[in-house]
Design an enzyme around this catalytic site. Structure first.
Site, mmCIF file in Angstrom:
data_model
loop_
_atom_site.group_PDB
_atom_site.id
_atom_site.type_symbol
_atom_site.label_atom_id
_atom_site.label_comp_id
_atom_site.label_asym_id
_atom_site.label_seq_id
_atom_site.Cartn_x
_atom_site.Cartn_y
_atom_site.Cartn_z
ATOM 1 N N GLU A 1 0.823 -1.212 0.000
ATOM 2 C CA GLU A 1 0.000 0.000 0.000
ATOM 3 C C GLU A 1 0.857 1.262 0.000
ATOM 4 O OE1 GLU A 1 -2.780 -0.625 -0.824
ATOM 5 O OE2 GLU A 1 -3.405 -2.521 0.044
ATOM 6 N N TYR B 1 -1.519 -8.871 -10.249
ATOM 7 C CA TYR B 1 -0.740 -9.070 -9.029
ATOM 8 C C TYR B 1 0.300 -10.186 -9.150
ATOM 9 C CZ TYR B 1 -4.282 -6.232 -6.635
ATOM 10 O OH TYR B 1 -5.114 -5.214 -6.238
#
Length: 465
Positions: free
Chosen positions: A321, A401
């Site tokens: 993040e 991802y």
């Protein structure tokens, strides 16, 4: 593997005091040309409803005359409500309507290329008790999460209007316009607030407080308040980093602070300067819906991560993040139409964190996790440049991802670590505060890696054989 250093309980009080009373000077916030959003709103004591006004000052940076603009009303999609009661501009009363959660405003006189426009909106909304993706927008008795609570300006389409897309149910729900924010709000005094910038308590009267947040440039704005937090903070290289953790979870809060600091050290060296002078991690009761969510200058983590003594999973989420502060915020992209442009690079940043902090073995473990993700779809040659809506089932978690970061490691392996790391740094410098798309990235990579790099790009990104 990848466990953070532990702190003895006897050291915690002195550590806490050291962090709170650190008086290091904060660095200057980076500036960029962008729009300005001025929001003034009131949150009721039960955390159920809010109302206020928004003034948006924008520029027609497109080659065509601008005839209409749009704002997305995301609470309409997340179990809440956001109603517009008034719209005005500097021109005569504009034509406006709300349809399919989009406020569209038609100018009576088109805005010329390079011209400015001002829009004033009056709004009111309600906040649901249940978290419903996309975005982190919900309330409990003592916590309120205000992700995308305001009318979000939609990027222009270059043809005289705006370019609405269907929000994503994964990750970032929509793309918005790069803006500075000046947000004033009145709220219950029992709450402590964290946001995409420093929250200043300007006054307190009875059970109400008046606060202000000034921040930007940012891709969007986030605000979260809770009466169930503790906080530990310190200054790292002119950046105030803060960890807001559930009551009684001080060790995990300190672990998060340590991970933030290490991530900033590594990313500023290998990705470029962090643009703000604050960065916060806040815990939230997200339940099974979400592990975490990035916003400019602030990260929301599921408080389930604070119940596990093994910090490995916590560090993975924090590194990923925080990586988004560079990939999605500094170098922008459309996270719905081309999610690989930020998610794949944020995965690379996660590897960077583990490889530099814990060594090659930890880095290789992250690469293995990317391979395992792609294996979920049997390493199918699914293109990287698909929209969120085009992925089916396990494909979204497997391709942006998994396959995406493996493409970056293929470039790194073929052309060498030195050239690839220089490419990443130059990519950040060249497109800082810009908006990236797949074709623009392909052209830029060609300048670095030539024909062979372009062959790899077409194979991995477009799925060509």
């Amino acid at each position: 593997m990848a466990k953070l250093p532990s702190f003895k309980i006897t050291c915690l009080v002195s550590l806490f005091i050291l962090f709170f009373f650190s008086c290091s000077q904060l660095r200057e916030i980076e500036q960029a040309e962008c729009a300005l959003a001025e929001i003034d709103f009131t949150l009721d004591n039960n955390l159920e409803t809010y109302s206020g006004t928004m003034k948006f000052h924008g520029t027609n940076d497109q080659p065509a005359q601008l005839e209409s603009i749009g704002f997305f009303l995301l609470p309409e999609r997340t179990g809440g409500n956001l109603e517009i009661s008034k719209v005005s501009t500097e021109q005569s009363e504009p034509q406006w309507k709300v349809e399919n959660s989009i406020l569209s405003i038609h100018f009576t006189q088109p805005i010329q290329p390079g011209g400015n426009y001002d829009v004033q909106l009056a709004f009111s909304g309600s906040i649901p008790r249940t978290l419903k993706l996309p975005g982190i927008f919900f309330r409990t008795d003592n916590t309120v999460a205000l992700g995308h609570f305001y009318p979000m300006p939609i990027p222009l389409d270059g043809q005289g209007s705006f370019a609405p897309v269907e929000p994503s149910s994964h990750g970032d729900p929509i793309e918005s316009i790069l803006s500075r924010f000046d947000v004033a709000f009145q709220a219950p005094s029992r709450l402590r607030f964290a946001a995409s910038g420093p929250v200043i308590r300007e006054s307190e009267t009875g059970d109400r407080i008046n606060c202000r947040v000034s921040t930007g440039p940012v891709r969007d704005f986030y605000l979260l308040g809770s009466a169930e937090w503790d906080m530990v903070t310190k200054v790292h290289e002119g950046i105030r980093i803060s960890s807001w953790y559930p009551e009684g979870k001080m060790q995990q809060g300190i672990d998060s602070l340590y991970a933030m600091e290490e991530a900033l050290k590594i990313f500023e060296k290998h990705l470029g300067p962090y643009p703000y002078n604050t960065l916060s991690i806040v815990s939230g009761p997200l339940g099974p819906q979400a592990g975490g969510m990035e916003y400019p200058g602030i990260i929301v983590l599921n408080d389930n991560y604070y119940t596990n003594e093994d910090s490995h999973a916590l560090q993975i989420v924090i590194a990923h993040e925080i990586g988004h502060q560079w990939f999605y915020n500094l170098v922008g992209n459309d996270p719905v139409m081309e999610p690989w442009l930020d998610e794949s690079f944020a995965q690379y940043a996660t590897w960077l964190y583990f490889n530099k902090l814990y060594g090659e073995r930890a880095g290789n473990s992250m690469i293995t996790s990317f391979q395992n993700r792609w294996t979920r779809v049997r390493k199918a040659p699914i293109p990287l440049n698909l929209s969120v809506h085009e992925y089916e089932g396990k494909e979204y978690g497997a391709i942006p991802y998994g396959k995406g970061p493996l493409f970056l490691f293929t470039l790194r392996s073929y052309f060498g670590e030195e050239l690839f790391e220089q490419f990443i740094l130059d990519y950040q410098r060249t497109f800082r505060w810009d908006r990236m798309d797949t074709e623009k990235l392909r052209d830029y990579m060609y300048g670095y890696f030539g024909e062979k790099g372009d062959d790899l790009f077409r194979e991995w990104v477009y799925g060509e054989t």
